[in-house]
Every structure is written in C-alpha cells, then in structure tokens.
Design a protein around this motif. Structure first.
Motif, mmCIF file in Angstrom:
data_model
loop_
_atom_site.group_PDB
_atom_site.id
_atom_site.type_symbol
_atom_site.label_atom_id
_atom_site.label_comp_id
_atom_site.label_asym_id
_atom_site.label_seq_id
_atom_site.Cartn_x
_atom_site.Cartn_y
_atom_site.Cartn_z
ATOM 1 N N ASN B 424 25.638 46.830 42.729
ATOM 2 C CA ASN B 424 24.507 46.866 41.801
ATOM 3 C C ASN B 424 24.859 46.016 40.570
ATOM 4 O O ASN B 424 25.741 46.369 39.782
ATOM 5 C CB ASN B 424 24.246 48.326 41.388
ATOM 6 N N LYS B 425 24.156 44.900 40.418
ATOM 7 C CA LYS B 425 24.541 43.966 39.355
ATOM 8 C C LYS B 425 24.238 44.522 37.960
ATOM 9 O O LYS B 425 24.957 44.224 36.997
ATOM 10 C CB LYS B 425 23.822 42.628 39.546
ATOM 11 N N GLY B 426 23.173 45.321 37.846
ATOM 12 C CA GLY B 426 22.847 45.902 36.536
ATOM 13 C C GLY B 426 23.973 46.809 36.059
ATOM 14 O O GLY B 426 24.441 46.699 34.911
ATOM 15 N N ALA B 427 24.431 47.680 36.956
ATOM 16 C CA ALA B 427 25.531 48.583 36.593
ATOM 17 C C ALA B 427 26.800 47.788 36.289
ATOM 18 O O ALA B 427 27.558 48.127 35.363
ATOM 19 C CB ALA B 427 25.786 49.573 37.734
ATOM 20 N N ALA B 428 27.011 46.716 37.059
ATOM 21 C CA ALA B 428 28.214 45.896 36.837
ATOM 22 C C ALA B 428 28.167 45.232 35.466
ATOM 23 O O ALA B 428 29.200 45.109 34.790
ATOM 24 C CB ALA B 428 28.339 44.850 37.937
ATOM 25 N N LYS B 429 26.972 44.818 35.041
ATOM 26 C CA LYS B 429 26.863 44.182 33.718
ATOM 27 C C LYS B 429 27.093 45.203 32.599
ATOM 28 O O LYS B 429 27.715 44.880 31.573
ATOM 29 C CB LYS B 429 25.495 43.505 33.567
ATOM 30 N N ILE B 430 26.593 46.423 32.803
ATOM 31 C CA ILE B 430 26.859 47.482 31.808
ATOM 32 C C ILE B 430 28.367 47.745 31.737
ATOM 33 O O ILE B 430 28.954 47.879 30.653
ATOM 34 C CB ILE B 430 26.093 48.774 32.175
ATOM 35 N N ALA B 431 29.009 47.787 32.920
ATOM 36 C CA ALA B 431 30.462 48.020 32.961
ATOM 37 C C ALA B 431 31.195 46.900 32.233
ATOM 38 O O ALA B 431 32.148 47.154 31.474
ATOM 39 C CB ALA B 431 30.933 48.100 34.411
ATOM 40 N N GLY B 482 33.612 52.237 30.633
ATOM 41 C CA GLY B 482 33.265 50.990 31.323
ATOM 42 C C GLY B 482 33.971 50.876 32.660
ATOM 43 O O GLY B 482 33.366 50.513 33.678
ATOM 44 N N LEU B 483 35.272 51.191 32.669
ATOM 45 C CA LEU B 483 36.038 51.113 33.923
ATOM 46 C C LEU B 483 35.483 52.108 34.947
ATOM 47 O O LEU B 483 35.394 51.798 36.143
ATOM 48 C CB LEU B 483 37.518 51.410 33.667
ATOM 49 N N GLY B 484 35.136 53.294 34.465
ATOM 50 C CA GLY B 484 34.598 54.320 35.365
ATOM 51 C C GLY B 484 33.313 53.836 36.034
ATOM 52 O O GLY B 484 33.156 53.935 37.260
ATOM 53 N N ILE B 485 32.399 53.271 35.214
ATOM 54 C CA ILE B 485 31.133 52.766 35.784
ATOM 55 C C ILE B 485 31.430 51.647 36.783
ATOM 56 O O ILE B 485 30.845 51.586 37.876
ATOM 57 C CB ILE B 485 30.202 52.272 34.654
ATOM 58 N N MET B 486 32.374 50.769 36.422
ATOM 59 C CA MET B 486 32.690 49.636 37.291
ATOM 60 C C MET B 486 33.171 50.097 38.669
ATOM 61 O O MET B 486 32.649 49.663 39.709
ATOM 62 C CB MET B 486 33.795 48.790 36.639
ATOM 63 N N PHE B 487 34.146 51.000 38.677
ATOM 64 C CA PHE B 487 34.741 51.365 39.964
ATOM 65 C C PHE B 487 33.829 52.297 40.768
ATOM 66 O O PHE B 487 33.815 52.217 42.002
ATOM 67 C CB PHE B 487 36.145 51.938 39.765
ATOM 68 N N VAL B 488 33.064 53.149 40.095
ATOM 69 C CA VAL B 488 32.095 53.970 40.834
ATOM 70 C C VAL B 488 31.047 53.057 41.478
ATOM 71 O O VAL B 488 30.693 53.212 42.654
ATOM 72 C CB VAL B 488 31.429 55.013 39.901
ATOM 73 N N ASN B 489 30.577 52.076 40.716
ATOM 74 C CA ASN B 489 29.588 51.124 41.229
ATOM 75 C C ASN B 489 30.130 50.379 42.460
ATOM 76 O O ASN B 489 29.453 50.275 43.492
ATOM 77 C CB ASN B 489 29.235 50.134 40.113
ATOM 78 N N LEU B 490 31.360 49.889 42.348
ATOM 79 C CA LEU B 490 31.947 49.145 43.474
ATOM 80 C C LEU B 490 32.190 50.065 44.668
ATOM 81 O O LEU B 490 31.990 49.677 45.826
ATOM 82 C CB LEU B 490 33.259 48.482 43.042
ATOM 83 N N PHE B 491 32.607 51.290 44.375
ATOM 84 C CA PHE B 491 32.879 52.237 45.462
ATOM 85 C C PHE B 491 31.579 52.590 46.202
ATOM 86 O O PHE B 491 31.546 52.598 47.440
ATOM 87 C CB PHE B 491 33.537 53.492 44.886
ATOM 88 N N LEU B 492 30.512 52.854 45.429
ATOM 89 C CA LEU B 492 29.238 53.203 46.060
ATOM 90 C C LEU B 492 28.688 52.042 46.886
ATOM 91 O O LEU B 492 28.062 52.244 47.929
ATOM 92 C CB LEU B 492 28.217 53.615 44.993
ATOM 93 N N ALA B 493 28.938 50.813 46.417
ATOM 94 C CA ALA B 493 28.417 49.639 47.131
ATOM 95 C C ALA B 493 29.074 49.451 48.499
ATOM 96 O O ALA B 493 28.501 48.793 49.372
ATOM 97 C CB ALA B 493 28.611 48.389 46.282
ATOM 98 N N LEU B 494 30.248 50.030 48.684
ATOM 99 C CA LEU B 494 30.904 49.921 50.000
ATOM 100 C C LEU B 494 29.984 50.460 51.089
ATOM 101 O O LEU B 494 29.950 49.944 52.211
ATOM 102 C CB LEU B 494 32.224 50.708 50.014
ATOM 103 N N ARG B 495 29.245 51.518 50.741
ATOM 104 C CA ARG B 495 28.355 52.142 51.730
ATOM 105 C C ARG B 495 26.891 51.738 51.511
ATOM 106 O O ARG B 495 26.186 51.448 52.490
ATOM 107 C CB ARG B 495 28.486 53.669 51.646
ATOM 108 N N ASN B 496 26.491 51.692 50.240
ATOM 109 C CA ASN B 496 25.061 51.528 49.954
ATOM 110 C C ASN B 496 24.653 50.118 49.533
ATOM 111 O O ASN B 496 23.464 49.840 49.421
ATOM 112 C CB ASN B 496 24.642 52.488 48.827
ATOM 113 N N GLY B 497 25.620 49.250 49.268
ATOM 114 C CA GLY B 497 25.270 47.914 48.780
ATOM 115 C C GLY B 497 24.476 47.121 49.805
ATOM 116 O O GLY B 497 24.659 47.294 51.020
ATOM 117 N N ALA B 498 23.610 46.238 49.298
ATOM 118 C CA ALA B 498 22.824 45.395 50.216
ATOM 119 C C ALA B 498 23.750 44.423 50.936
ATOM 120 O O ALA B 498 24.695 43.895 50.334
ATOM 121 C CB ALA B 498 21.794 44.622 49.398
#
Lengths: 100, 547
Positions: B424-431, B482-498
């Motif tokens: 999710n690029k929006g979450a990544a930018k916030i991170a 910021g780190l928390g949002i970044m790694f949660v975002n990347l972790f969730l994308a493993l399954r849910n990312g487009a």
C-alpha cells in the motif's frame, strides 16, 4: 601432470616430498631465527627484521604449500593486492609508533 | 539494457518450483541465491527489531537525569547489545547479504552466484554467530558490557560473557568474508555476454568494492578478537598494559577493520541509491564512470583512515596529521556520488514514489553524517567532542540515516520483484514521513548535546541536558511508529498486496526483464547485453521535444 590438470589445461605443479621437507625445515629455521632475535637488542630494527622474516615465510607458504606459483595470473594478482594492502596498513600504523 | 532477453514466463517462480526438499528444509538447505537472500532478510529483520527495542528502552531510560527504567549495569548491557546486534547483525549484512544475494546474479544476467553451497554456508555461519551472540546474554556471567568496540583492557578484565560475544563476532566475520569472496568471483566470472565492466549496474560496482573490503579487512578483526580471547584465557600480555601489552595496538587493529566496515555498510546502500534515482527521474545517470570509480576510491581510501577514531589516545602528532588528512580525502569520492545523484535528478521527470522518497531522505541525512564526519576528522574539533553524543549522532546519521534508509529504499524498490506483490503506497509514504521526522527529532539533539559536552554511554547526566534528551526520546517514539507502520504494511502486502508486473517501475536493468518473482534459474536464456544499464534516452528525447 594430473588428469585434472590436463582437463583444465593447467600447468603441472607437482612438488616432490624432498622439496616440501626442505621448505618446512627452512620455515622452522626462520621461526627459530625470529625467536632468537627477540632476545637481542636491535632497537628499531627488531620490528623490521621480524616482519621481513615473517614475509619470507608467508611467501614460501603461499608459493610452495598453497601452489600459488602455478596458479593463474589473476589469482597471483589478487594475492599481491592483499599483500600490498597489508603493507600499507602496517606502514600507516608506524606513522603513529615510529614518531612517538 | 538487453536486446535478446526471453521472458521466462512459462516457468513457475522460485517460491513454487518443485525441489527435492519440502517445507522448511527447502529453505534452510537451499542453494538458490534468491531463497538465501530471503533467509537473510527474515533473520536480519528479527535481529533488527530486537536491537530497535533495546534502543527504544535506552531512550526511555534517558528521560530523567537520574535514570528512569533500569540499573546502570543493565544500561551498559543494553548499549553493548544494541551496538553488537545493529552493527554485526544488521547494518553490515543487510544490503549485501539480502539484496546482493537476491539481485546481484539477476543484475549481471547470471543463474546464481559462483559458489552456491558456500553461499548457504555463509548464511549458516551468520545464524551460528547470531545465536551465539544472543546466547551470551543468558549464560552465567551476564551479557558483555564492553560496548561493541570491545576496548581493552576493560574487555580483558570484565567478568561478563565477553568471550562468547567475541567468538560470535569472529564467526560473523567469516560469514562476511565468504560472501565477499563469492561476490567477487561471481562478478568476475558470471557476467552475461556483452556486460563489460562499464555496462554493469552501479549496485554491482558498489557490491564489488564492498566485497574487496570484506575480504581484505575482516581477517584483521578476526585475529584481533582471537588475540583478546587468548589474552583473557592465558594472560599472554598482547594488549594488557600491566603485562607489557599495548592497548593502543588493539585500537589500531580494531579500527583497521571497523572503520572500513563503515564503508562495507554504506557502499551497497549508495549502490541502491544509484539504481533508484535514474529510474524515478527517468534520466540516464549522470557521471556513471565517476560513480563507479568513486566506489573503488571510497573502498581504498576508506580503509586507510581508521586512526581518526583514536585522536585522543596519545598517538604521535605525525600519525594524527596523516590520518586527519586521509579522512578529508575520503570525503571527495563521497561528494562525487552526491553531486552526480543530484545532477541526475536535475531536469528529470521526477516521480516522487516511495523508493525515491527514502532515497531523498538518505541523501540529506547521509550528507549531515558526512559533514559532521568532516568535523570529527578535524583534530581540533575531534578532541573537543570525542566520546560525546556528537559522535553518536554523527554515527547514526551515517549508519541509520544513510544505510538504514538505503535499506528501506531498497526494500520498497525491489519488494515487487522479490514477492510479486505491491504494498500500500499511501501507508508506505506515511511510514516514510514519520520515519524521517522521527529520525531527525531523535538525532539532531544528539549533535547539540554532544557539542555541549554530554558524554556517550553515561547512565546519569546533568539536569541541563534533560530537555534535549526528552526531545530525542519523543523522536524515538515517532521513529518507532513509522517503522511499525512500514513493516506492518510490507508484511500485510505479502498476502494482500496487488500482484505486480515484471517491471512496475520502468527500470532498465536486467532484474526487471524477468517475471516477478523470478523463476528458479532467473532467465530462460542468458541475456546478451548491448547497452548501458540506465538508458533513458527515449524519455529524455520526449522531454526535449515537449520543451
């Protein structure tokens, strides 16, 4: 020349046992010299002497026991680079020790 | 870049290729460079998060002048472990071991590294060293309390578990040497047809320079740490002054590796920056040859400046002059890189996507780290701020602001290739925003505190320093968020990312010519390279026509 060396078009590097034993005895002799010189007051020459003897020993081990002399030029160049870097490290260290 | 690339679309990706081993064994016994890269990523991230927790606790501790959380000995253990884990288990291996392993063969058009089994062995050594380092915490005697530098004579006399920690660093060093050896051989022997030295991607150049430092400098720390162990066990008297040894010699030998290690850490991250900027500026990189040569120059000169860590230990004036001069020289190739990156961005069609945002943070923060490094290279300033928070601030601007953010940039840049999905690029930018703001709120006060005289590693401090300590601690909270949002975002994308295409960013280097994720052997046919790695001339022509 071994079959392996034939297959890869390498130069033969067969070294007889006699030469190995001779080099080994030489290395032991140089070790003994280092120990003996440690008991003699040579002033600032003590480190130069010890490093020179150690370098000769390293040269013999690399060339005879590790067969570097019969290796490809690239490998010899790589080892030379490592040796030069080590020499630079030692020289730079002595900008501290030699001028205290 | 390549003209005869065949997409290996029919092949299953490397995650789904049927191998003779199943389950966990298909990972921990794999010789596939991509799986080994993922293994490194997983294990290093575990160590990273552990060290972040320690750093976070240290900042909480410093909220009050008299200490707020733990006992002094525990605080000593915290900063020692934080340093050992972050240095030896995170920043040194993170870019070369993860992205070097995964992408170096892909970028040179090879099917794997030259020594795949040695590569797996390197990972196992890394695991063994990491486990030993963590085990030392729980053994009788307690965790080492020497700081990551293991300075003698304290490291010889302390009763804490210094020997396991030293052995762990020794084993980790071997892992690093073998990885370097593997990469040097791979780059020399396995480049695709047509990929001459000056058609190699700049990340490969950076990895090549890094590998030489790993091979040449790491043995020095290995033998030095072994000598400390020998001294502790047998009282030989190599470094201990009471036995006729020389503690300054330890510092020379320690920094002979540990300063070049800074370049092992930063050079691959610089390679990442050189990859990302042309892609997101849609411009051919400015000064390719200069950037390539500057990597070698940084590796060489960076290996000769170690004693600038020792200006206050009683070195000769000549030694201090020589090492100060060399320190200033190493800034030249570093500046060449910065200027060339900025020149590449100039008049580019800039796409401020997530990887480039992290790269921009890298450039600013690394520049602050570099400039404060020059201040430390000047003898007069160095003597004033040695062993203060200024050094810690400078160090973190280079290590975390540089390499840490370079790692985040690389992770967001190559994530679609590694996992076949987009986060999710929006979450990544916030991170990115929170990480950058938090990082600077955390470490700018360090520079000011150090200049005002706050010593590093102190448990208690004078009340006048409290305000800046509180500001820094608040910064650590923002950074961790910021780190928390970044790694949660990347972790969730493993399954849910487009799911992504082979080349979501429009990159020109070879890794973007294979599917995402790549098949087991990377390419159906080894590509033939006919052009340089950053040929964006079509975009540049279009831009000129519009203008």
């Amino acid at each position: 020349m071994t079959e392996h060396a034939h297959q890869h078009g390498e130069k033969a590097h067969v070294v007889g046992y006699g030469q190995y034993i001779l080099i080994w005895a030489g290395l032991m002799g140089l070790t003994g010299t280092t120990v003996a010189l440690a008991g003699i007051e040579l002033g600032r020459w003590v480190i130069i002497t010890a490093l020179t003897i150690a370098s000769v020993k390293g040269f013999l081990v690399l060339n005879i026991f590790m067969h570097l002399r019969s290796e490809d030029r690239t490998f010899r160049l790589f080892v030379l680079v490592a040796g030069v870097v080590l020499l630079i490290f030692i020289c730079l260290t002595f900008f501290d020790y030699a001028f205290r | 870049m390549a003209t005869s690339v065949v997409l290996a679309g029919a092949e299953p990706d490397f995650y789904h290729t049927v191998t003779k081993r199943k389950g966990i064994l298909s990972w921990i016994l794999t010789t596939d460079h991509k799986r080994i890269g993922i293994l490194y990523l997983g294990t290093i991230l575990v160590f990273f998060h552990a060290a972040v927790v320690l750093g976070f606790l240290m900042r909480l501790e410093m909220l009050k002048p008299e200490g707020a959380l733990v006992e002094p000995q525990t605080y000593n253990t915290f900063f020692t472990l934080h340093g050992i884990i972050m240095i030896f288990l995170f920043v040194i291996p993170i870019v070369p071991a993860v992205f070097g392993n995964f992408f170096l063969p892909l970028m040179i058009g090879a099917k794997d590294v030259f020594f795949p089994r040695l590569n797996l062995f390197s990972w196992w050594l890394f695991i063994a060293g990491g486990i030993l380092a963590l085990t030392s915490v729980f053994l009788p005697g307690g965790a080492a309390d020497t700081g990551w530098t293991f300075y003698v004579p304290y490291s010889i006399r302390t009763t804490t578990n210094v020997i396991p920690a030293l052995l762990a660093a020794f084993i980790l060093g071997f892992s690093s040497i073998l990885t370097g050896l593997n990469f040097i051989t791979t780059i020399h022997r396995m480049r695709a047809p047509g990929m001459t030295w000056f058609k190699m991607p700049l990340f490969v150049w950076a990895s090549y320079a890094t590998s030489w430092i790993q091979v040449l400098a790491t043995p020095i720390i290995g033998i030095t740490l072994l000598l400390v162990i020998i001294e502790r066990l047998f009282g030989v008297g190599i470094f201990d002054p009471t036995l006729g040894g020389d503690p300054v010699l330890f510092q020379h030998m320690f920094w002979m590796y540990s300063h070049p290690a800074v370049y092992i850490i930063i050079l691959p991250a610089m390679g990442v920056v050189s990859e990302i900027i042309p892609v997101f500026a849609r411009r051919t990189i400015f000064g390719y040859n200069f950037i390539a040569y500057s990597s070698l120059a940084i590796a060489f000169f960076g290996s000769l400046v170690w004693a600038h860590h020792m200006f206050t230990v009683g070195m000769s004036d000549t030694g201090m002059f020589v090492f100060s001069l060399l320190t200033f020289l190493v800034s030249i190739p570093s500046a060449i890189k910065i200027f060339n990156w900025v020149a590449t961005l100039y008049k580019g069609s800039i796409d401020l996507d997530v990887p480039l945002l992290f790269v921009l943070s890298f450039i600013v923060q690394f520049s602050i780290g570099g400039f404060t490094g020059l201040m430390l290279g000047a003898l007069s300033v160095n003597i004033h701020v040695t062993d203060t928070y200024f050094v810690v601030g400078h160090f973190h601007y280079v290590m975390f602001g540089g390499t840490g953010f370079g790692f985040f940039a690389a992770l967001h840049y190559w994530y679609p290739k590694m996992f076949g999905r987009m986060y999710n690029k929006g979450a990544a930018k916030i991170a990115w925003l929170l990480s950058t703001i938090g990082f600077n709120i955390l470490y700018i006060p360090f520079l000011i505190l150090g200049y005002a005289g706050m010593p590093r590693r102190y448990y208690h401090y004078l009340p006048q320093f409290q305000t800046l300590h509180v500001v820094a601690t608040v910064g650590s909270w923002i950074l961790v968020l910021g780190l928390g949002i970044m790694f949660v975002n990347l972790f969730l994308a493993l399954r849910n990312g487009a799911k992504t295409s082979a080349n979501p960013w429009g990159g020109e280097t070879l890794e973007w010519t294979t599917p995402s994720p790549p098949p087991l052997e990377n390419f159906d046919e080894i590509p033939v390279v006919t052009k340089g790695p950053y040929d964006y001339s079509k975009y540049e022509k279009a831009a000129q026509e519009v203008a």
